[in-house]
Design a protein around this motif. Structure first.
Motif, PDB file in Angstrom:
ATOM      1  N   ALA A  35       0.812  -1.218   0.000  1.00 38.03           N
ATOM      2  CA  ALA A  35       0.000   0.000   0.000  1.00 38.03           C
ATOM      3  C   ALA A  35       0.843   1.264   0.000  1.00 38.03           C
ATOM      4  N   GLY A  36       1.977   1.249   0.711  1.00 36.54           N
ATOM      5  CA  GLY A  36       2.757   2.471   0.899  1.00 36.54           C
ATOM      6  C   GLY A  36       3.161   3.163  -0.388  1.00 36.54           C
ATOM      7  N   PRO A  37       3.853   2.477  -1.307  1.00 33.57           N
ATOM      8  CA  PRO A  37       4.266   3.132  -2.544  1.00 33.57           C
ATOM      9  C   PRO A  37       3.092   3.621  -3.389  1.00 33.57           C
ATOM     10  N   VAL A  38       1.958   2.905  -3.325  1.00 32.48           N
ATOM     11  CA  VAL A  38       0.777   3.337  -4.071  1.00 32.48           C
ATOM     12  C   VAL A  38       0.224   4.622  -3.473  1.00 32.48           C
ATOM     13  N   GLY A  39       0.112   4.675  -2.155  1.00 36.13           N
ATOM     14  CA  GLY A  39      -0.360   5.890  -1.497  1.00 36.13           C
ATOM     15  C   GLY A  39       0.529   7.095  -1.783  1.00 36.13           C
ATOM     16  N   GLU A  40       1.831   6.858  -1.765  1.00 36.49           N
ATOM     17  CA  GLU A  40       2.769   7.954  -2.060  1.00 36.49           C
ATOM     18  C   GLU A  40       2.585   8.459  -3.487  1.00 36.49           C
ATOM     19  N   ALA A  41       2.404   7.547  -4.426  1.00 34.83           N
ATOM     20  CA  ALA A  41       2.205   7.943  -5.819  1.00 34.83           C
ATOM     21  C   ALA A  41       0.892   8.700  -5.993  1.00 34.83           C
ATOM     22  N   LEU A  42      -0.166   8.235  -5.341  1.00 34.56           N
ATOM     23  CA  LEU A  42      -1.451   8.929  -5.413  1.00 34.56           C
ATOM     24  C   LEU A  42      -1.329  10.350  -4.879  1.00 34.56           C
ATOM     25  N   ASP A  43      -0.646  10.509  -3.761  1.00 37.58           N
ATOM     26  CA  ASP A  43      -0.466  11.840  -3.179  1.00 37.58           C
ATOM     27  C   ASP A  43       0.345  12.738  -4.108  1.00 37.58           C
ATOM     28  N   ARG A  44       1.395  12.190  -4.665  1.00 40.68           N
ATOM     29  CA  ARG A  44       2.266  12.970  -5.559  1.00 40.68           C
ATOM     30  C   ARG A  44       1.525  13.417  -6.812  1.00 40.68           C
ATOM     31  N   LEU A  45       0.693  12.528  -7.347  1.00 35.81           N
ATOM     32  CA  LEU A  45      -0.027  12.828  -8.578  1.00 35.81           C
ATOM     33  C   LEU A  45      -1.325  13.602  -8.342  1.00 35.81           C
ATOM     34  N   GLY A  46      -1.789  13.605  -7.096  1.00 38.87           N
ATOM     35  CA  GLY A  46      -3.058  14.257  -6.791  1.00 38.87           C
ATOM     36  C   GLY A  46      -4.257  13.487  -7.284  1.00 38.87           C
ATOM     37  N   TRP A  47      -4.130  12.147  -7.341  1.00 33.14           N
ATOM     38  CA  TRP A  47      -5.201  11.289  -7.833  1.00 33.14           C
ATOM     39  C   TRP A  47      -5.949  10.660  -6.659  1.00 33.14           C
ATOM     40  N   THR A  48      -7.241  10.357  -6.863  1.00 33.32           N
ATOM     41  CA  THR A  48      -8.072   9.709  -5.857  1.00 33.32           C
ATOM     42  C   THR A  48      -8.434   8.308  -6.323  1.00 33.32           C
ATOM     43  N   LEU A  49      -8.067   7.314  -5.544  1.00 35.96           N
ATOM     44  CA  LEU A  49      -8.269   5.924  -5.938  1.00 35.96           C
ATOM     45  C   LEU A  49      -9.745   5.545  -5.855  1.00 35.96           C
ATOM     46  N   THR A  50     -10.267   4.952  -6.937  1.00 32.91           N
ATOM     47  CA  THR A  50     -11.664   4.504  -6.954  1.00 32.91           C
ATOM     48  C   THR A  50     -11.805   2.995  -7.105  1.00 32.91           C
ATOM     49  N   HIS A  51     -10.793   2.313  -7.670  1.00 33.76           N
ATOM     50  CA  HIS A  51     -10.896   0.879  -7.931  1.00 33.76           C
ATOM     51  C   HIS A  51      -9.553   0.188  -7.674  1.00 33.76           C
ATOM     52  N   ILE A  52      -9.613  -1.035  -7.213  1.00 31.59           N
ATOM     53  CA  ILE A  52      -8.467  -1.943  -7.175  1.00 31.59           C
ATOM     54  C   ILE A  52      -8.789  -3.118  -8.086  1.00 31.59           C
ATOM     55  N   LEU A  53      -7.915  -3.394  -9.041  1.00 33.42           N
ATOM     56  CA  LEU A  53      -8.090  -4.535  -9.944  1.00 33.42           C
ATOM     57  C   LEU A  53      -7.063  -5.604  -9.588  1.00 33.42           C
ATOM     58  N   ILE A  54      -7.545  -6.796  -9.278  1.00 32.45           N
ATOM     59  CA  ILE A  54      -6.672  -7.895  -8.882  1.00 32.45           C
ATOM     60  C   ILE A  54      -6.674  -8.938  -9.999  1.00 32.45           C
ATOM     61  N   THR A  55      -5.480  -9.397 -10.388  1.00 34.83           N
ATOM     62  CA  THR A  55      -5.398 -10.451 -11.395  1.00 34.83           C
ATOM     63  C   THR A  55      -5.447 -11.847 -10.781  1.00 34.83           C
ATOM     64  N   HIS A  56      -4.846 -12.012  -9.590  1.00 36.82           N
ATOM     65  CA  HIS A  56      -4.876 -13.319  -8.931  1.00 36.82           C
ATOM     66  C   HIS A  56      -4.520 -13.154  -7.468  1.00 36.82           C
ATOM     67  N   HIS A  57      -4.655 -14.232  -6.715  1.00 36.67           N
ATOM     68  CA  HIS A  57      -4.695 -14.134  -5.261  1.00 36.67           C
ATOM     69  C   HIS A  57      -3.339 -14.056  -4.574  1.00 36.67           C
ATOM     70  N   HIS A  58      -2.235 -14.203  -5.247  1.00 34.30           N
ATOM     71  CA  HIS A  58      -0.937 -14.249  -4.570  1.00 34.30           C
ATOM     72  C   HIS A  58      -0.666 -12.949  -3.797  1.00 34.30           C
ATOM     73  N   HIS A  59       0.013 -13.095  -2.658  1.00 29.28           N
ATOM     74  CA  HIS A  59       0.149 -11.982  -1.721  1.00 29.28           C
ATOM     75  C   HIS A  59       0.927 -10.805  -2.315  1.00 29.28           C
ATOM     76  N   ASP A  60       1.876 -11.075  -3.196  1.00 28.46           N
ATOM     77  CA  ASP A  60       2.633  -9.961  -3.760  1.00 28.46           C
ATOM     78  C   ASP A  60       1.800  -9.149  -4.755  1.00 28.46           C
TER      79      ASP A  60
END
Length: 255
Positions: A35-60
């Motif tokens: 989550a951390g790097p994604v949150g930092e990128a969202l803050d830097r870009l000024g974007w608001t997250l609306t969706h998470i798309l998952i391709t498969h269940h692996h933890h990474d």
């Protein structure tokens, strides 16, 4: 307006992708292992997250889902086949479904092999394919849950998207994949050129993905199991392509 795509490297060699629809400003993240790097990128870009798309269940690919959902209240999208293996899914999708991120629409493709519930997201208007661990540049995912015939069918479906499709895979494995590809397809001139380009990019610390599907079709041995020259190179002329694929995958697993 085209989909704006921002690539985020995480962990040792994973890629996470932020996608912003230019008309509506809706934003999706693909496979947030952290989550951390994604949150930092969202803050830097000024974007608001609306969706998470998952391709498969692996933890990474899912490790950051809970924190990002708690922070933003976004909608989590994952395969119906993975319900019970991914927490907090709001939208369950299957092969043939269509998913809108604002005015940008993705076709959901079932691509079992690496895992049984694996899906990919194909934004046809933007020629952007988010394929998780099914297809890598010059490689493909290990068969943890599916079998070789399933994976070959999945790779053929992705290959059929066309040479101008852009492959946004989830790992930076291309340089190592090139070494293996050359071991089974040493006479492939296009592969030799691609391997040199990949090495040059990595020496500069630059990503090798997204990769054009046309280059993958010419160079990736896992997409060439039905090609006569590759079958000849591995001593399986005229064999069922799924069996040729299985042999190539077996060799990669012990390379």
């Amino acid at each position: 307006m085209p989909l704006e795509i921002h690539q985020i490297p995480i962990m040792r060699d994973n890629y996470v992708y932020l996608l912003r629809d230019g008309e509506t400003g809706q934003v999706a993240v693909v496979d947030p292992g952290e989550a951390g790097p994604v949150g930092e990128a969202l803050d830097r870009l000024g974007w608001t997250l609306t969706h998470i798309l998952i391709t498969h269940h692996h933890h990474d690919h899912t490790g950051g889902v809970g924190a990002l959902k708690a922070r933003t209240g976004c909608s989590v999208v994952a395969a119906k086949a993975d319900l019970g293996r991914i927490d907090a899914v709001d939208v369950a999708v299957a092969d043939g479904d269509r998913l809108a991120i604002g005015d940008s629409v993705a076709d959901v493709l079932a691509v079992p092999g690496h895992t049984l519930g694996h899906v990919a997201y194909w934004f046809a208007e933007d020629k952007a394919l988010f394929c998780g661990d099914t297809l890598f540049s010059l490689g493909c995912g290990r068969l943890f849950e599916g079998d070789a015939r399933q994976m070959w069918r999945s790779l053929c479906a992705l290959r059929a998207l066309g040479d101008d499709a852009r492959v946004f895979c989830a790992h930076e494995y291309t340089n190592a994949n090139a070494d293996f590809a050359l071991s089974v397809d040493p006479a492939n001139a296009a592969l030799k050129a691609r391997a040199a380009d990949v090495l040059a990019l990595r020496e500069k610390g630059m990503p090798t993905v997204p990769a054009p599907m046309g280059a993958e079709r010419r160079c990736n041995p896992f997409l060439r199991a039905d090609a006569a020259d590759l079958q000849r190179a591995v001593g399986m002329v005229g064999c069922d392509p799924a069996d040729v694929f299985a042999e190539i995958r077996r060799r990669k697993d012990s390379f």
